[in-house]
Scaffold this motif. Structure first.
Motif, PDB file in Angstrom:
ATOM      1  N   ALA A  54      -9.985  -0.776  -3.544  1.00 39.09           N
ATOM      2  CA  ALA A  54      -8.939  -1.663  -3.042  1.00 39.09           C
ATOM      3  C   ALA A  54      -8.626  -1.310  -1.594  1.00 39.09           C
ATOM      4  O   ALA A  54      -8.723  -0.139  -1.187  1.00 39.09           O
ATOM      5  N   ALA A  55      -8.274  -2.318  -0.828  1.00 43.24           N
ATOM      6  CA  ALA A  55      -7.930  -2.134   0.586  1.00 43.24           C
ATOM      7  C   ALA A  55      -6.798  -1.122   0.708  1.00 43.24           C
ATOM      8  O   ALA A  55      -5.803  -1.190  -0.012  1.00 43.24           O
ATOM      9  N   GLY A  56      -6.976  -0.151   1.602  1.00 44.21           N
ATOM     10  CA  GLY A  56      -5.942   0.836   1.889  1.00 44.21           C
ATOM     11  C   GLY A  56      -5.878   2.001   0.917  1.00 44.21           C
ATOM     12  O   GLY A  56      -5.039   2.886   1.072  1.00 44.21           O
ATOM     13  N   ILE A  57      -6.734   2.029  -0.094  1.00 41.57           N
ATOM     14  CA  ILE A  57      -6.756   3.123  -1.068  1.00 41.57           C
ATOM     15  C   ILE A  57      -8.061   3.887  -0.844  1.00 41.57           C
ATOM     16  O   ILE A  57      -9.144   3.410  -1.186  1.00 41.57           O
ATOM     17  N   ASP A  58      -7.933   5.075  -0.235  1.00 40.01           N
ATOM     18  CA  ASP A  58      -9.123   5.825   0.153  1.00 40.01           C
ATOM     19  C   ASP A  58      -9.252   7.186  -0.517  1.00 40.01           C
ATOM     20  O   ASP A  58     -10.300   7.823  -0.411  1.00 40.01           O
ATOM     21  N   THR A  59      -8.195   7.651  -1.189  1.00 40.44           N
ATOM     22  CA  THR A  59      -8.248   8.991  -1.787  1.00 40.44           C
ATOM     23  C   THR A  59      -7.858   8.929  -3.254  1.00 40.44           C
ATOM     24  O   THR A  59      -7.216   7.975  -3.713  1.00 40.44           O
ATOM     25  N   ARG A  60      -8.229   9.961  -3.957  1.00 41.00           N
ATOM     26  CA  ARG A  60      -7.866  10.072  -5.374  1.00 41.00           C
ATOM     27  C   ARG A  60      -6.347  10.079  -5.541  1.00 41.00           C
ATOM     28  O   ARG A  60      -5.810   9.440  -6.451  1.00 41.00           O
ATOM     29  N   ASP A  61      -5.643  10.783  -4.666  1.00 45.02           N
ATOM     30  CA  ASP A  61      -4.180  10.846  -4.765  1.00 45.02           C
ATOM     31  C   ASP A  61      -3.559   9.464  -4.601  1.00 45.02           C
ATOM     32  O   ASP A  61      -2.615   9.108  -5.325  1.00 45.02           O
ATOM     33  N   GLN A  62      -4.060   8.670  -3.663  1.00 45.92           N
ATOM     34  CA  GLN A  62      -3.539   7.310  -3.478  1.00 45.92           C
ATOM     35  C   GLN A  62      -3.800   6.461  -4.727  1.00 45.92           C
ATOM     36  O   GLN A  62      -2.936   5.710  -5.161  1.00 45.92           O
ATOM     37  N   GLU A  74      -4.299   7.573  -7.814  1.00 48.20           N
ATOM     38  CA  GLU A  74      -3.508   8.104  -8.930  1.00 48.20           C
ATOM     39  C   GLU A  74      -2.043   7.683  -8.816  1.00 48.20           C
ATOM     40  O   GLU A  74      -1.373   7.468  -9.826  1.00 48.20           O
ATOM     41  N   ALA A  75      -1.540   7.544  -7.601  1.00 51.29           N
ATOM     42  CA  ALA A  75      -0.146   7.127  -7.398  1.00 51.29           C
ATOM     43  C   ALA A  75       0.111   5.706  -7.907  1.00 51.29           C
ATOM     44  O   ALA A  75       1.262   5.323  -8.143  1.00 51.29           O
ATOM     45  N   LEU A  76      -0.955   4.938  -8.114  1.00 51.87           N
ATOM     46  CA  LEU A  76      -0.814   3.558  -8.601  1.00 51.87           C
ATOM     47  C   LEU A  76      -0.785   3.469 -10.123  1.00 51.87           C
ATOM     48  O   LEU A  76      -0.556   2.391 -10.678  1.00 51.87           O
ATOM     49  N   ARG A  77      -0.996   4.590 -10.804  1.00 48.58           N
ATOM     50  CA  ARG A  77      -1.038   4.587 -12.275  1.00 48.58           C
ATOM     51  C   ARG A  77       0.180   3.849 -12.836  1.00 48.58           C
ATOM     52  O   ARG A  77       1.315   4.081 -12.435  1.00 48.58           O
ATOM     53  N   GLY A  78      -0.089   2.940 -13.774  1.00 47.97           N
ATOM     54  CA  GLY A  78       0.982   2.187 -14.423  1.00 47.97           C
ATOM     55  C   GLY A  78       1.374   0.900 -13.712  1.00 47.97           C
ATOM     56  O   GLY A  78       2.134   0.101 -14.253  1.00 47.97           O
ATOM     57  N   LEU A  79       0.843   0.676 -12.509  1.00 50.38           N
ATOM     58  CA  LEU A  79       1.174  -0.540 -11.762  1.00 50.38           C
ATOM     59  C   LEU A  79       0.678  -1.764 -12.523  1.00 50.38           C
ATOM     60  O   LEU A  79      -0.504  -1.867 -12.854  1.00 50.38           O
ATOM     61  N   LYS A  80       1.574  -2.682 -12.825  1.00 50.71           N
ATOM     62  CA  LYS A  80       1.213  -3.933 -13.480  1.00 50.71           C
ATOM     63  C   LYS A  80       0.785  -4.922 -12.410  1.00 50.71           C
ATOM     64  O   LYS A  80       1.449  -5.047 -11.381  1.00 50.71           O
ATOM     65  N   LEU A  81      -0.308  -5.632 -12.681  1.00 52.58           N
ATOM     66  CA  LEU A  81      -0.878  -6.552 -11.699  1.00 52.58           C
ATOM     67  C   LEU A  81      -0.821  -7.980 -12.225  1.00 52.58           C
ATOM     68  O   LEU A  81      -1.170  -8.241 -13.379  1.00 52.58           O
TER      69      LEU A  81
END
Length: 178
Positions: A64-72, A74-81
């Motif tokens: 996804a655009a703007g997501i370049d690292t594992r930490d980024q 992982e921070a999205l876990r649980g995000l409903k789309l």
């Protein structure tokens, strides 16, 4: 239907160390997410813009655009789309999106109110409509041509036939009354 958002996926977490995201999809074709590209959050704000995706068992692995690292990722876990309802292709004749049926009125062929569509579930034996009557507890109705012979989306209603088991006309009840 205009302006409605439908949940199509949820971020399960990071995949690997390079910012890939594991996404659980709720679409018939998991890779349809890639076709939608921009997925929103529940409030309509931007969620993810998918740049590449591949299907794996039970999910999609995406960049996804703007997501370049594992930490980024992982921070999205649980995000409903979500996507806008209008983004879905038109269903074929005699096919319906469950989301379009929620909240519709159920009536008998004679026009008697049975209730409203609360949810539609498939517990493994086919679709069931959870009917919320005007008063009392909800009940389940099989979503078959026999029990729901007509779907009138433009009129906001389903024409339904209540099975005898739900109608109170069962043999057990008849014996109790004698």
């Amino acid at each position: 239907m205009a302006g409605r958002l439908l949940q199509v996926a949820r971020v399960a977490g990071a995949f690997g160390v390079r910012g890939e995201i594991r996404i659980t999809t709720f679409t018939e074709d998991p890779l349809a997410l890639a076709a939608y590209k921009v997925l929103t959050r529940e409030d309509g704000s931007p969620g993810l813009t998918i740049t590449t995706a591949r299907a794996v068992k039970g999910a999609v692995i995406a960049r996804a655009a703007g997501i370049d690292t594992r930490d980024q990722a992982e921070a999205l876990r649980g995000l409903k789309l979500f996507i806008a309802r209008e983004a879905l292709p038109a269903p074929d004749e005699d096919e319906f999106y469950h989301a379009d049926l929620l909240g519709l009125t159920l009536e008998t062929p004679d026009g008697e109110l049975m209730g409203k569509v609360k949810t539609i579930q498939d517990f493994g034996a086919g679709d069931l409509i959870e009917v919320q009557p005007p008063m009392g507890a909800s009940w389940w109705l099989p979503f078959t041509r026999e029990t729901v012979p007509e779907v009138r989306l433009a009129q906001g209603k389903l024409i339904a036939v209540r099975p005898a088991e739900i109608d109170g006309d069962t043999a057990d009840e008849a014996e109790e009354g004698s």
